[in-house]
Design a protein around this motif. Structure first.
Motif, mmCIF file in Angstrom:
data_model
loop_
_atom_site.group_PDB
_atom_site.id
_atom_site.type_symbol
_atom_site.label_atom_id
_atom_site.label_comp_id
_atom_site.label_asym_id
_atom_site.label_seq_id
_atom_site.Cartn_x
_atom_site.Cartn_y
_atom_site.Cartn_z
ATOM 1 N N ARG A 245 0.735 -1.315 0.023
ATOM 2 C CA ARG A 245 -0.090 -0.128 0.032
ATOM 3 C C ARG A 245 0.751 0.796 0.246
ATOM 4 O O ARG A 245 0.809 2.317 -0.721
ATOM 5 C CB ARG A 245 -0.749 0.380 0.899
ATOM 6 C CG ARG A 245 -1.791 -1.251 1.375
ATOM 7 C CD ARG A 245 -2.939 -1.220 0.466
ATOM 8 N NE ARG A 245 -3.910 -2.406 0.372
ATOM 9 C CZ ARG A 245 -4.485 -2.872 1.267
ATOM 10 N NH1 ARG A 245 -5.550 -2.280 2.092
ATOM 11 N NH2 ARG A 245 -4.710 -4.255 0.816
ATOM 12 N N LEU A 254 -2.876 4.080 -5.876
ATOM 13 C CA LEU A 254 -3.585 2.417 -5.316
ATOM 14 C C LEU A 254 -4.548 2.818 -5.808
ATOM 15 O O LEU A 254 -5.902 3.249 -5.209
ATOM 16 C CB LEU A 254 -3.553 3.395 -3.818
ATOM 17 C CG LEU A 254 -3.864 2.760 -2.443
ATOM 18 C CD1 LEU A 254 -2.343 1.754 -1.810
ATOM 19 C CD2 LEU A 254 -3.938 3.408 -1.613
ATOM 20 N N PHE A 305 -2.133 6.391 1.399
ATOM 21 C CA PHE A 305 -2.624 5.892 2.452
ATOM 22 C C PHE A 305 -1.655 6.085 2.974
ATOM 23 O O PHE A 305 -0.677 6.341 2.851
ATOM 24 C CB PHE A 305 -2.204 4.720 1.622
ATOM 25 C CG PHE A 305 -1.275 3.195 3.298
ATOM 26 C CD1 PHE A 305 -2.682 2.457 3.801
ATOM 27 C CD2 PHE A 305 -0.255 3.168 3.415
ATOM 28 C CE1 PHE A 305 -1.767 1.450 4.395
ATOM 29 C CE2 PHE A 305 0.010 2.463 4.736
ATOM 30 C CZ PHE A 305 -1.282 1.447 4.632
#
Length: 476
Positions: A245, A254, A305
């Motif tokens: 991630r 992502l 993230f």
């Protein structure tokens, strides 16, 4: 056809298949190595992580309101601990909306009794479709807590109901078997504060809570699981979040914000139709729809993230339950890849079409098939005389040594960044698990993924029973 010609054809076919397996394996290894290198560089270049008190001082006055949506189906064991953890979050303006999706156990009754709920009228829009709502409740103990009781429609359907009822500009989806750390919401909201015009989605880290101690909705003692199966999953989750991630977020590609803990801008989610009802991979599906919408509208955006916000969840402890989960995840990945296949390798969608869907094709579509073919065909070709012993040993060594290297490398990232396992003994146990998982667990995981592929081909959309054992808790 003579025996000589037939043998030559079989030998040529053997070589073609062997090279296909090797090439696909190398492509998958390149993806993992890329993720590890980019994640390591990202952590190396990041400034020191701010303390919770500093974050509160800096952002509390500008933090946008957030609705925490908790879809719950048969979550009687953990739902009270989950709600207590959400009510103890350190964030200036938020509400908690638990959506009881037609549970057959005591999920609703435990919520009503524990939090002294009463029936409540709350006007809301119907922007997203969902199964009929039976009742809405509010808590006499907390003006932040609401419960929606609705007919069963699945997780995506429950999330859509929560989005319709929430009033905040942002919403955060949290699983009904999860414990959210007190500062997690402030940390996951930071990208929306720093870059409000572009940020439309943010994901946080999911960790395994099996055997850890929960007190009043908080993890008070982080412990490694006692059983081997959830211990392997600890390594998997570290690899998935702190390596994969982080890497894809760094290059703004992502493709997945976990359905267990992710924040989205409500307006953009409603614009793409919310969560897709009946989807096996509703979290992946939503993120792909957001990418598609933003790119087609030619808008600058970010789906990112943040490693520090941690949400703890219960991992399956039996092979049967874990196998159903992994088969469902594989069905979800294949379903999304082929549903949006027009985006794959399409220049119109830029990095998402080539890098995002390329990674899905290599890891999710080809990955389990090629890896199992390698385990079966390489020894078979050797015994048939099609491969030399040196070739077979080199292939085997590459597969296992590289797998260990990637897993141990992700543990190094965990020690650098989060440090949730403070003792050297815990790190040693995790390192041993990272080695051992390559000899048996990795192979059975690929079997489950192949099972998911077969279910997808048969259009099997059954969810499967996810048995819980419950957190180790002290009474709140």
């Amino acid at each position: 056809m003579s025996d000589f010609v037939l043998a030559d054809v079989l030998l040529q076919a053997t070589r073609v298949i062997a090279w296909f397996v090797i090439a696909s394996g190398l492509a998958q290894s390149a993806v993992y190595l890329f993720q590890l290198v980019v994640a390591g560089a990202t952590f190396y270049q990041r400034p020191p992580v701010a303390r919770s008190s500093l974050l509160w001082h800096r952002y509390s006055d500008v933090a946008p309101p957030i609705a925490l949506i908790v879809p719950a189906y048969n979550e009687q064991l953990n739902i009270v601990s989950t709600v207590y953890s959400l009510l103890s979050i350190e964030y200036p303006s938020y509400e908690v909306i638990v959506v009881n999706d037609g549970s057959k156990d005591e999920t609703l009754s435990r919520l009503l009794e524990t939090f002294d709920m009463r029936e409540f009228e709350r006007p809301h829009d119907d922007a997203l479709p969902h199964a009929p709502i039976r009742n809405i409740y509010s808590s006499r103990n907390s003006d932040r807590l609401f419960v929606i009781d609705k007919e069963n429609g699945g997780k995506a359907d429950a999330q859509n109901a929560g989005i319709n009822l929430c009033r905040a500009p942002l919403f955060c989806v949290v699983d009904g078997d999860s414990i959210v750390e007190p500062d997690a919401l402030m940390r996951v909201a930071q990208p929306f504060i720093d870059d409000p015009n572009r940020t439309i989605g943010v994901g946080g880290t999911i960790r395994i809570a099996n055997n850890s101690l929960v007190d009043a909705g908080r993890i008070t003692d982080v412990r490694l699981p006692k059983r081997l199966l959830p211990l392997f999953q600890v390594v998997e989750y570290i690899r998935a979040f702190l390596m994969a991630r982080v890497a894809w977020s760094r290059i703004n590609t992502l493709m997945l914000v976990s359905g267990a803990f992710g924040v989205f801008r409500r307006r953009e989610v409603i614009d793409v139709g919310g969560y897709t009802p009946g989807s096996m991979g509703e979290d992946l599906d939503l993120v792909i729809k957001l990418h598609r919408s933003m790119i087609e509208k030619k808008r600058k955006y970010r789906i990112t993230f943040v490693p520090e916000p941690v949400c703890w969840t219960e991992a399956p402890e039996t092979l049967s339950v874990l196998g159903r989960q992994r088969a469902r995840w594989q069905r979800g990945a294949l379903e999304c890849f082929f549903r949006y296949r027009h985006m794959a390798f399409n220049p119109r969608y830029g990095r998402i079409g080539f890098l995002g869907f390329g990674q899905m094709f290599i890891v999710d579509v080809l990955g389990p098939v090629v890896e199992v073919l390698g385990y079966i065909l390489m020894p078979t070709f050797y015994f048939l005389g099609g491969l030399s012993l040196e070739y077979l040993l080199a292939y085997t060594a590459l597969v296992f040594v590289f797998g260990i290297f990637i897993s141990v490398g992700s543990l190094v990232l965990e020690e650098i960044e989060l440090k949730r396992f403070p003792t050297p003994r815990s790190l040693f146990i995790l390192a041993m698990a990272a080695i051992i998982e390559n000899f048996g667990y990795r192979q059975i995981n690929n079997y489950w993924r192949l099972k998911g592929l077969w279910q997808y081909l048969r259009s099997d959309n059954s969810w499967g029973e996810m048995t819980r054992i419950g957190f180790q808790s002290r009474s709140p």
